[in-house]
Design a protein around this motif. Structure first.
Motif, mmCIF file in Angstrom:
data_model
loop_
_atom_site.group_PDB
_atom_site.id
_atom_site.type_symbol
_atom_site.label_atom_id
_atom_site.label_comp_id
_atom_site.label_asym_id
_atom_site.label_seq_id
_atom_site.Cartn_x
_atom_site.Cartn_y
_atom_site.Cartn_z
ATOM 1 N N PRO A 25 48.877 46.066 44.687
ATOM 2 C CA PRO A 25 47.694 45.367 46.015
ATOM 3 C C PRO A 25 47.043 45.437 45.928
ATOM 4 O O PRO A 25 45.832 44.311 46.302
ATOM 5 C CB PRO A 25 49.014 45.201 46.591
ATOM 6 N N LEU A 27 44.542 46.364 44.934
ATOM 7 C CA LEU A 27 42.992 46.234 44.442
ATOM 8 C C LEU A 27 42.531 44.928 44.303
ATOM 9 O O LEU A 27 41.755 44.159 43.974
ATOM 10 C CB LEU A 27 43.705 46.289 42.740
ATOM 11 N N GLU A 29 41.292 41.836 46.272
ATOM 12 C CA GLU A 29 40.262 41.563 47.172
ATOM 13 C C GLU A 29 40.587 41.212 48.444
ATOM 14 O O GLU A 29 41.548 39.747 48.323
ATOM 15 C CB GLU A 29 39.318 40.537 46.737
ATOM 16 N N LEU A 70 51.127 38.616 39.857
ATOM 17 C CA LEU A 70 50.016 38.402 39.980
ATOM 18 C C LEU A 70 49.837 37.535 40.149
ATOM 19 O O LEU A 70 49.225 36.687 38.667
ATOM 20 C CB LEU A 70 49.493 39.900 39.128
ATOM 21 N N GLU A 72 47.480 33.877 39.905
ATOM 22 C CA GLU A 72 45.525 33.939 39.771
ATOM 23 C C GLU A 72 45.312 32.562 40.404
ATOM 24 O O GLU A 72 45.935 31.805 38.962
ATOM 25 C CB GLU A 72 44.470 34.485 39.014
ATOM 26 N N TRP A 74 42.608 29.060 39.947
ATOM 27 C CA TRP A 74 40.949 28.701 39.570
ATOM 28 C C TRP A 74 40.781 27.176 39.707
ATOM 29 O O TRP A 74 42.049 26.268 38.883
ATOM 30 C CB TRP A 74 40.819 28.935 38.465
ATOM 31 N N TYR A 100 38.405 30.512 43.070
ATOM 32 C CA TYR A 100 38.898 31.620 42.868
ATOM 33 C C TYR A 100 39.177 32.638 43.140
ATOM 34 O O TYR A 100 38.905 33.097 44.312
ATOM 35 C CB TYR A 100 38.087 32.879 41.750
ATOM 36 N N ARG A 102 43.309 35.139 44.123
ATOM 37 C CA ARG A 102 44.181 36.152 43.415
ATOM 38 C C ARG A 102 44.898 36.645 44.569
ATOM 39 O O ARG A 102 45.002 37.681 45.457
ATOM 40 C CB ARG A 102 44.042 37.355 42.240
ATOM 41 N N ARG A 104 49.035 39.440 44.692
ATOM 42 C CA ARG A 104 50.402 39.504 44.038
ATOM 43 C C ARG A 104 51.136 39.540 45.443
ATOM 44 O O ARG A 104 51.303 40.067 46.584
ATOM 45 C CB ARG A 104 50.332 41.536 44.105
#
Lengths: 198, 226
Positions: A25, A27, A29, A70, A72, A74, A100, A102, A104
Protein backbone atom coordinates in the motif's frame (compact mmCIF):
# COMPACT_ATOMS: atom_id res chain seq x y z
CA UNK A 1 -7.07 -17.04 -22.63
CA UNK A 2 -4.00 -14.86 -22.76
CA UNK A 3 -3.42 -12.00 -25.14
CA UNK A 4 -1.06 -12.42 -28.06
CA UNK A 5 -0.80 -10.39 -31.20
CA UNK A 6 -1.07 -12.37 -34.41
CA UNK A 7 1.24 -10.22 -36.47
CA UNK A 8 4.72 -11.28 -37.41
CA UNK A 9 7.61 -8.93 -36.70
CA UNK A 10 6.09 -7.97 -33.40
CA UNK A 11 7.50 -8.93 -30.04
CA UNK A 12 5.61 -11.39 -27.86
CA UNK A 13 4.08 -9.41 -25.00
CA UNK A 14 4.91 -10.30 -21.42
CA UNK A 15 1.80 -11.96 -19.97
CA UNK A 16 -0.18 -9.94 -17.50
CA UNK A 17 -0.35 -11.71 -14.16
CA UNK A 18 -2.34 -11.30 -10.98
CA UNK A 19 -1.27 -8.54 -8.60
CA UNK A 20 -1.57 -11.12 -5.82
CA UNK A 21 -2.69 -10.31 -2.27
CA UNK A 22 0.36 -8.33 -1.15
CA UNK A 23 0.67 -5.19 -3.28
CA UNK A 24 2.50 -2.76 -0.94
CA UNK A 25 0.00 0.00 0.00
CA UNK A 26 2.89 2.36 0.68
CA UNK A 27 3.69 2.52 -3.05
CA UNK A 28 0.55 4.54 -3.81
CA UNK A 29 1.03 8.31 -3.84
CA UNK A 30 -0.53 10.77 -1.42
CA UNK A 31 -0.48 8.37 1.50
CA UNK A 32 -3.06 6.25 -0.24
CA UNK A 33 -5.82 8.86 -0.09
CA UNK A 34 -8.21 8.85 -2.99
CA UNK A 35 -8.71 12.56 -3.56
CA UNK A 36 -8.26 14.02 -7.04
CA UNK A 37 -9.17 17.53 -5.86
CA UNK A 38 -6.02 18.09 -3.83
CA UNK A 39 -3.06 17.18 -6.03
CA UNK A 40 -0.96 19.92 -4.48
CA UNK A 41 -1.91 20.32 -0.87
CA UNK A 42 -1.66 23.54 1.12
CA UNK A 43 -2.31 26.01 -1.69
CA UNK A 44 -5.29 28.24 -2.49
CA UNK A 45 -5.79 26.91 -6.04
CA UNK A 46 -8.46 24.25 -6.39
CA UNK A 47 -9.79 22.51 -9.50
CA UNK A 48 -12.85 23.99 -11.18
CA UNK A 49 -16.17 22.20 -11.06
CA UNK A 50 -18.50 20.35 -8.77
CA UNK A 51 -16.69 18.48 -6.00
CA UNK A 52 -18.28 15.07 -5.45
CA UNK A 53 -17.66 11.95 -3.42
CA UNK A 54 -18.26 8.49 -4.85
CA UNK A 55 -18.53 5.74 -2.29
CA UNK A 56 -18.01 2.36 -3.87
CA UNK A 57 -17.11 -1.23 -3.29
CA UNK A 58 -15.76 -4.21 -5.18
CA UNK A 59 -17.54 -7.55 -4.73
CA UNK A 60 -16.94 -11.14 -5.82
CA UNK A 61 -19.22 -13.86 -7.20
CA UNK A 62 -20.70 -14.51 -3.74
CA UNK A 63 -21.42 -10.84 -3.08
CA UNK A 64 -18.54 -10.65 -0.59
CA UNK A 65 -16.34 -7.55 -0.46
CA UNK A 66 -13.07 -8.17 -2.31
CA UNK A 67 -10.13 -7.27 -0.11
CA UNK A 68 -6.76 -6.06 -1.36
CA UNK A 69 -7.84 -4.65 -4.76
CA UNK A 70 -5.74 -1.98 -6.43
CA UNK A 71 -7.98 0.62 -8.05
CA UNK A 72 -7.00 3.30 -10.56
CA UNK A 73 -9.26 6.11 -11.75
CA UNK A 74 -8.93 8.31 -14.82
CA UNK A 75 -11.24 11.08 -15.98
CA UNK A 76 -11.44 14.43 -17.75
CA UNK A 77 -11.84 17.70 -15.86
CA UNK A 78 -15.11 19.56 -15.32
CA UNK A 79 -14.91 20.90 -18.88
CA UNK A 80 -14.42 17.47 -20.40
CA UNK A 81 -10.68 17.80 -21.05
CA UNK A 82 -8.16 15.09 -20.26
CA UNK A 83 -4.72 16.05 -18.94
CA UNK A 84 -2.51 14.23 -21.44
CA UNK A 85 0.75 14.84 -23.30
CA UNK A 86 -1.20 15.97 -26.37
CA UNK A 87 -3.46 18.35 -24.41
CA UNK A 88 -1.36 19.60 -21.50
CA UNK A 89 -0.76 23.06 -22.93
CA UNK A 90 -4.40 23.53 -23.96
CA UNK A 91 -6.27 26.37 -22.25
CA UNK A 92 -9.14 24.03 -21.35
CA UNK A 93 -6.88 21.85 -19.22
CA UNK A 94 -7.20 22.53 -15.51
CA UNK A 95 -3.67 22.76 -14.06
CA UNK A 96 -5.00 21.72 -10.64
CA UNK A 97 -6.59 18.54 -11.85
CA UNK A 98 -4.73 15.60 -13.41
CA UNK A 99 -7.73 13.25 -13.40
CA UNK A 100 -5.62 10.33 -12.15
CA UNK A 101 -5.61 8.62 -8.76
CA UNK A 102 -4.90 5.16 -7.43
CA UNK A 103 -5.52 3.36 -4.19
CA UNK A 104 -5.28 -0.10 -2.65
CA UNK A 105 -8.48 -0.94 -0.79
CA UNK A 106 -7.84 -3.13 2.22
CA UNK A 107 -11.42 -4.34 2.66
CA UNK A 108 -13.02 -3.78 -0.77
CA UNK A 109 -14.61 -0.40 0.00
CA UNK A 110 -13.38 2.88 -1.45
CA UNK A 111 -14.34 6.54 -1.37
CA UNK A 112 -13.24 8.70 -4.29
CA UNK A 113 -13.30 12.48 -3.90
CA UNK A 114 -13.17 14.13 -7.28
CA UNK A 115 -14.68 16.71 -9.64
CA UNK A 116 -17.70 15.64 -11.65
CA UNK A 117 -16.32 15.01 -15.14
CA UNK A 118 -17.56 17.11 -18.04
CA UNK A 119 -18.66 16.03 -21.48
CA UNK A 120 -15.67 15.01 -23.60
CA UNK A 121 -15.56 14.32 -27.34
CA UNK A 122 -19.19 13.33 -27.82
CA UNK A 123 -19.07 11.15 -24.72
CA UNK A 124 -21.30 11.11 -21.69
CA UNK A 125 -19.44 12.04 -18.48
CA UNK A 126 -17.50 8.99 -17.31
CA UNK A 127 -14.65 7.75 -15.17
CA UNK A 128 -12.30 4.99 -16.38
CA UNK A 129 -11.52 2.38 -13.74
CA UNK A 130 -8.60 -0.05 -13.83
CA UNK A 131 -8.93 -2.87 -11.33
CA UNK A 132 -6.24 -5.28 -10.15
CA UNK A 133 -6.98 -8.07 -7.69
CA UNK A 134 -5.62 -11.35 -6.46
CA UNK A 135 -6.71 -14.21 -8.73
CA UNK A 136 -7.30 -12.11 -11.86
CA UNK A 137 -5.50 -10.13 -14.53
CA UNK A 138 -6.12 -6.40 -15.02
CA UNK A 139 -9.73 -5.36 -15.67
CA UNK A 140 -10.89 -2.06 -17.17
CA UNK A 141 -14.29 -0.41 -17.44
CA UNK A 142 -15.96 3.00 -17.43
CA UNK A 143 -18.54 4.29 -14.98
CA UNK A 144 -21.30 6.75 -15.91
CA UNK A 145 -23.69 9.00 -13.99
CA UNK A 146 -27.25 7.67 -13.93
CA UNK A 147 -28.88 11.10 -14.12
CA UNK A 148 -27.08 12.26 -17.29
CA UNK A 149 -29.21 12.68 -20.41
CA UNK A 150 -26.15 12.28 -22.65
CA UNK A 151 -25.90 8.61 -21.64
CA UNK A 152 -28.45 7.77 -24.33
CA UNK A 153 -25.99 8.82 -27.06
CA UNK A 154 -22.76 7.51 -25.59
CA UNK A 155 -20.94 5.21 -28.05
CA UNK A 156 -19.57 2.95 -25.33
CA UNK A 157 -22.94 2.47 -23.62
CA UNK A 158 -24.59 1.92 -27.00
CA UNK A 159 -22.02 -0.79 -27.77
CA UNK A 160 -23.26 -3.08 -25.00
CA UNK A 161 -26.73 -4.63 -24.55
CA UNK A 162 -29.27 -2.24 -23.04
CA UNK A 163 -29.90 -4.40 -19.97
CA UNK A 164 -26.23 -4.22 -18.99
CA UNK A 165 -25.91 -0.42 -19.15
CA UNK A 166 -27.37 0.21 -15.71
CA UNK A 167 -24.55 -1.84 -14.19
CA UNK A 168 -22.13 0.94 -15.17
CA UNK A 169 -24.23 3.66 -13.51
CA UNK A 170 -23.06 5.67 -10.53
CA UNK A 171 -26.20 6.59 -8.57
CA UNK A 172 -26.76 9.86 -6.78
CA UNK A 173 -27.71 9.31 -3.12
CA UNK A 174 -27.46 12.87 -1.74
CA UNK A 175 -26.19 16.30 -2.78
CA UNK A 176 -22.68 15.71 -4.25
CA UNK A 177 -22.72 12.10 -3.03
CA UNK A 178 -22.78 9.07 -5.27
CA UNK A 179 -22.58 5.28 -4.97
CA UNK A 180 -21.41 2.39 -7.15
CA UNK A 181 -20.91 -1.36 -6.75
CA UNK A 182 -18.38 -3.08 -8.98
CA UNK A 183 -19.18 -6.78 -9.21
CA UNK A 184 -16.31 -8.80 -10.64
CA UNK A 185 -18.17 -12.04 -11.36
CA UNK A 186 -21.56 -13.71 -11.46
CA UNK A 187 -25.04 -12.20 -11.11
CA UNK A 188 -25.12 -8.53 -12.07
CA UNK A 189 -21.51 -8.78 -13.17
CA UNK A 190 -20.09 -5.39 -14.18
CA UNK A 191 -19.32 -5.24 -17.91
CA UNK A 192 -15.56 -5.02 -18.50
CA UNK A 193 -13.71 -4.01 -21.65
CA UNK A 194 -10.75 -5.40 -23.59
CA UNK A 195 -8.12 -2.74 -24.23
CA UNK A 196 -5.56 -5.25 -25.53
CA UNK A 197 -7.65 -6.51 -28.45
CA UNK A 198 -9.44 -3.18 -29.06
CA UNK B 1 -24.20 -4.60 -31.55
CA UNK B 2 -21.75 -5.90 -28.99
CA UNK B 3 -18.37 -7.12 -30.13
CA UNK B 4 -16.53 -9.39 -27.77
CA UNK B 5 -12.88 -9.64 -26.83
CA UNK B 6 -11.15 -12.15 -24.58
CA UNK B 7 -12.79 -14.61 -22.22
CA UNK B 8 -10.63 -14.50 -19.11
CA UNK B 9 -9.68 -17.87 -17.67
CA UNK B 10 -10.10 -19.05 -14.10
CA UNK B 11 -6.83 -20.20 -12.54
CA UNK B 12 -7.14 -23.93 -11.67
CA UNK B 13 -7.02 -24.61 -7.89
CA UNK B 14 -7.13 -20.86 -7.20
CA UNK B 15 -10.21 -20.12 -5.07
CA UNK B 16 -9.84 -16.36 -5.33
CA UNK B 17 -9.60 -16.61 -9.09
CA UNK B 18 -12.85 -18.59 -9.09
CA UNK B 19 -14.56 -15.95 -6.94
CA UNK B 20 -13.29 -12.93 -8.88
CA UNK B 21 -12.91 -13.79 -12.57
CA UNK B 22 -15.62 -12.28 -14.79
CA UNK B 23 -17.79 -15.00 -16.35
CA UNK B 24 -18.78 -12.87 -19.32
CA UNK B 25 -16.44 -12.14 -22.19
CA UNK B 26 -14.76 -8.76 -22.18
CA UNK B 27 -16.37 -6.23 -24.54
CA UNK B 28 -14.39 -4.62 -27.32
CA UNK B 29 -14.12 -0.83 -27.08
CA UNK B 30 -15.72 1.03 -30.01
CA UNK B 31 -13.33 3.32 -31.87
CA UNK B 32 -15.19 6.45 -30.74
CA UNK B 33 -14.33 5.64 -27.13
CA UNK B 34 -10.88 4.12 -27.58
CA UNK B 35 -8.74 7.13 -26.59
CA UNK B 36 -10.61 7.53 -23.31
CA UNK B 37 -9.32 4.09 -22.28
CA UNK B 38 -5.73 5.33 -22.21
CA UNK B 39 -5.12 6.60 -18.67
CA UNK B 40 -2.14 8.89 -18.40
CA UNK B 41 -0.39 8.80 -15.04
CA UNK B 42 1.26 12.09 -14.13
CA UNK B 43 5.00 11.90 -13.59
CA UNK B 44 5.10 12.59 -9.89
CA UNK B 45 7.62 9.95 -9.05
CA UNK B 46 10.44 10.91 -6.77
CA UNK B 47 12.79 7.95 -6.50
CA UNK B 48 15.76 7.44 -4.26
CA UNK B 49 18.38 5.45 -6.20
CA UNK B 50 18.86 3.15 -3.21
CA UNK B 51 15.28 1.90 -3.63
CA UNK B 52 16.51 -0.31 -6.50
CA UNK B 53 18.71 -2.21 -4.03
CA UNK B 54 16.38 -4.47 -2.08
CA UNK B 55 19.25 -6.51 -0.64
CA UNK B 56 19.51 -3.92 2.15
CA UNK B 57 16.84 -1.89 3.91
CA UNK B 58 19.06 1.18 3.57
CA UNK B 59 22.63 1.80 2.38
CA UNK B 60 25.11 0.53 4.96
CA UNK B 61 22.60 -1.69 6.74
CA UNK B 62 23.29 -5.44 7.00
CA UNK B 63 22.60 -7.48 3.92
CA UNK B 64 19.43 -9.59 3.82
CA UNK B 65 19.95 -13.34 4.00
CA UNK B 66 19.54 -15.60 1.00
CA UNK B 67 20.83 -15.51 -2.58
CA UNK B 68 21.43 -11.94 -3.77
CA UNK B 69 20.45 -11.55 -7.42
CA UNK B 70 20.38 -8.88 -10.07
CA UNK B 71 17.31 -8.57 -12.26
CA UNK B 72 17.69 -6.47 -15.37
CA UNK B 73 16.16 -6.01 -18.78
CA UNK B 74 14.53 -3.64 -21.20
CA UNK B 75 11.05 -2.20 -21.18
CA UNK B 76 9.49 -2.06 -24.66
CA UNK B 77 6.24 -1.96 -26.57
CA UNK B 78 5.36 -4.67 -29.13
CA UNK B 79 7.39 -2.87 -31.80
CA UNK B 80 10.55 -2.91 -29.71
CA UNK B 81 10.37 0.81 -28.97
CA UNK B 82 11.74 1.59 -25.50
CA UNK B 83 9.39 2.74 -22.76
CA UNK B 84 11.37 5.49 -21.11
CA UNK B 85 11.34 6.90 -17.59
CA UNK B 86 8.66 4.48 -16.45
CA UNK B 87 8.09 3.76 -12.78
CA UNK B 88 8.90 0.11 -12.02
CA UNK B 89 7.66 -1.16 -8.68
CA UNK B 90 8.92 -4.49 -7.38
CA UNK B 91 7.81 -6.61 -4.49
CA UNK B 92 8.83 -10.15 -3.57
CA UNK B 93 8.89 -12.63 -0.71
CA UNK B 94 12.03 -13.32 1.29
CA UNK B 95 14.05 -16.53 0.92
CA UNK B 96 11.49 -18.38 3.06
CA UNK B 97 8.50 -17.24 0.98
CA UNK B 98 7.26 -14.70 3.54
CA UNK B 99 6.17 -11.13 2.82
CA UNK B 100 6.53 -8.11 5.11
CA UNK B 101 2.94 -7.12 4.21
CA UNK B 102 0.83 -6.92 7.38
CA UNK B 103 -1.86 -9.05 5.69
CA UNK B 104 0.51 -12.02 5.20
CA UNK B 105 -0.60 -14.34 7.99
CA UNK B 106 1.34 -17.37 6.74
CA UNK B 107 3.64 -17.38 9.78
CA UNK B 108 6.69 -17.86 7.54
CA UNK B 109 9.93 -16.40 8.95
CA UNK B 110 10.57 -12.69 8.41
CA UNK B 111 14.08 -11.37 7.74
CA UNK B 112 14.64 -8.14 9.69
CA UNK B 113 17.01 -7.01 6.93
CA UNK B 114 14.63 -7.58 4.02
CA UNK B 115 11.76 -5.23 3.20
CA UNK B 116 10.90 -6.85 -0.12
CA UNK B 117 9.70 -3.59 -1.72
CA UNK B 118 11.67 -1.60 -4.28
CA UNK B 119 11.30 0.97 -7.03
CA UNK B 120 13.28 2.19 -9.97
CA UNK B 121 12.85 4.10 -13.23
CA UNK B 122 13.61 2.83 -16.71
CA UNK B 123 16.42 4.69 -18.46
CA UNK B 124 16.16 6.74 -21.65
CA UNK B 125 16.83 3.45 -23.50
CA UNK B 126 14.13 1.62 -21.57
CA UNK B 127 16.65 -0.37 -19.52
CA UNK B 128 16.24 -1.12 -15.85
CA UNK B 129 18.06 -3.03 -13.11
CA UNK B 130 17.29 -3.86 -9.52
CA UNK B 131 18.87 -6.05 -6.87
CA UNK B 132 16.95 -8.34 -4.60
CA UNK B 133 17.01 -11.64 -2.73
CA UNK B 134 15.79 -14.70 -4.62
CA UNK B 135 12.33 -15.38 -3.17
CA UNK B 136 11.39 -18.76 -1.77
CA UNK B 137 8.38 -20.84 -2.80
CA UNK B 138 5.47 -21.05 -0.38
CA UNK B 139 2.64 -23.49 0.16
CA UNK B 140 -0.44 -21.66 -1.12
CA UNK B 141 -2.94 -24.52 -0.74
CA UNK B 142 -1.86 -26.82 2.11
CA UNK B 143 -5.04 -28.88 1.64
CA UNK B 144 -3.97 -30.05 -1.83
CA UNK B 145 -0.20 -29.48 -1.56
CA UNK B 146 -0.10 -26.77 -4.21
CA UNK B 147 2.78 -24.29 -3.97
CA UNK B 148 3.37 -20.86 -5.41
CA UNK B 149 6.67 -21.02 -7.30
CA UNK B 150 9.31 -18.37 -6.55
CA UNK B 151 8.26 -15.15 -8.29
CA UNK B 152 8.96 -11.43 -8.30
CA UNK B 153 6.02 -9.05 -8.73
CA UNK B 154 6.52 -6.10 -11.07
CA UNK B 155 4.26 -3.13 -11.74
CA UNK B 156 4.98 -0.70 -14.58
CA UNK B 157 3.47 2.78 -14.77
CA UNK B 158 4.94 4.93 -17.49
CA UNK B 159 2.79 7.60 -19.08
CA UNK B 160 0.09 5.56 -20.78
CA UNK B 161 1.85 2.20 -20.20
CA UNK B 162 0.41 -0.07 -17.54
CA UNK B 163 1.32 -3.64 -16.67
CA UNK B 164 1.29 -5.79 -13.58
CA UNK B 165 3.07 -9.10 -14.00
CA UNK B 166 5.43 -11.55 -12.32
CA UNK B 167 8.87 -12.87 -13.21
CA UNK B 168 9.32 -16.60 -12.63
CA UNK B 169 12.54 -18.62 -12.42
CA UNK B 170 13.74 -21.19 -14.97
CA UNK B 171 13.28 -24.90 -14.23
CA UNK B 172 11.51 -24.47 -10.92
CA UNK B 173 9.56 -27.65 -10.08
CA UNK B 174 6.60 -25.62 -8.76
CA UNK B 175 6.11 -23.67 -11.99
CA UNK B 176 4.05 -26.42 -13.66
CA UNK B 177 1.07 -26.32 -11.28
CA UNK B 178 0.83 -22.57 -10.78
CA UNK B 179 -2.71 -21.46 -11.71
CA UNK B 180 -1.72 -18.38 -13.69
CA UNK B 181 1.12 -20.24 -15.40
CA UNK B 182 -1.42 -22.83 -16.56
CA UNK B 183 -3.58 -20.04 -18.03
CA UNK B 184 -0.57 -18.62 -19.87
CA UNK B 185 0.16 -21.91 -21.65
CA UNK B 186 3.22 -21.85 -23.92
CA UNK B 187 3.52 -18.08 -23.62
CA UNK B 188 4.68 -18.60 -20.02
CA UNK B 189 8.21 -18.55 -21.50
CA UNK B 190 7.91 -14.76 -21.79
CA UNK B 191 7.56 -14.51 -18.01
CA UNK B 192 10.69 -16.50 -17.09
CA UNK B 193 13.87 -14.64 -16.24
CA UNK B 194 16.94 -15.84 -18.17
CA UNK B 195 19.87 -16.60 -15.91
CA UNK B 196 23.22 -14.89 -16.48
CA UNK B 197 26.57 -14.86 -14.71
CA UNK B 198 27.41 -11.80 -12.63
CA UNK B 199 31.10 -11.10 -12.10
CA UNK B 200 30.98 -7.74 -10.33
CA UNK B 201 29.86 -7.48 -6.72
CA UNK B 202 28.70 -10.22 -4.42
CA UNK B 203 25.78 -11.72 -6.34
CA UNK B 204 24.71 -15.31 -6.81
CA UNK B 205 23.69 -14.60 -10.41
CA UNK B 206 21.52 -12.34 -12.54
CA UNK B 207 18.26 -12.78 -14.44
CA UNK B 208 17.43 -11.00 -17.67
CA UNK B 209 13.76 -10.09 -17.90
CA UNK B 210 12.75 -7.99 -20.90
CA UNK B 211 9.25 -6.63 -20.36
CA UNK B 212 7.08 -6.15 -23.43
CA UNK B 213 3.84 -4.29 -22.83
CA UNK B 214 1.18 -5.36 -25.32
CA UNK B 215 -1.68 -3.51 -26.97
CA UNK B 216 -1.98 0.06 -28.22
CA UNK B 217 -1.80 1.85 -24.91
CA UNK B 218 1.94 1.85 -24.10
CA UNK B 219 3.04 4.45 -26.64
CA UNK B 220 -0.42 5.65 -27.66
CA UNK B 221 0.33 9.36 -27.55
CA UNK B 222 3.76 9.04 -29.09
CA UNK B 223 2.15 7.25 -32.03
CA UNK B 224 -0.56 9.84 -32.44
CA UNK B 225 1.65 12.88 -32.04
CA UNK B 226 4.35 12.00 -34.56
Amino acid sequence: MTYSNKEINRLTPTNEDTVGPYYPPSLCENNNSLDMTNIRSGIVFKPLGEKITIKGCVKDIDGKLSNGCLLEFWQPNSQGFYYRPDTESHEMVDPWFTGYARHRTKDGNFSLTTIKPGVADGRAPNITVTLFSDGIMRLVTQLFFADEKSNSDDPLLLSIPEELRERLMINKVAHNEYEIEIIMAGNNETPFFDDLLS
Amino acid sequence: MTKYGRQLGIGPTDNTSNERTPRNKLNLIPEAARTSFVPYAPRAHSINLAEADMTRIAPGRPRASGEAIKVSGKLMDEYGRPIRNALIEIWNANQHGGYTHDEDHSGLPIDQNFLGIGRTLSSSDGNYEFWTIKPGAYLARPDIGRWRPPHIHVSIIGGSSRLISQMYFPNDPHNAKDPMRILMGDSFEANIGKKYIVTDGDFDCGYNFDIIIGGKNPTFFENNIT
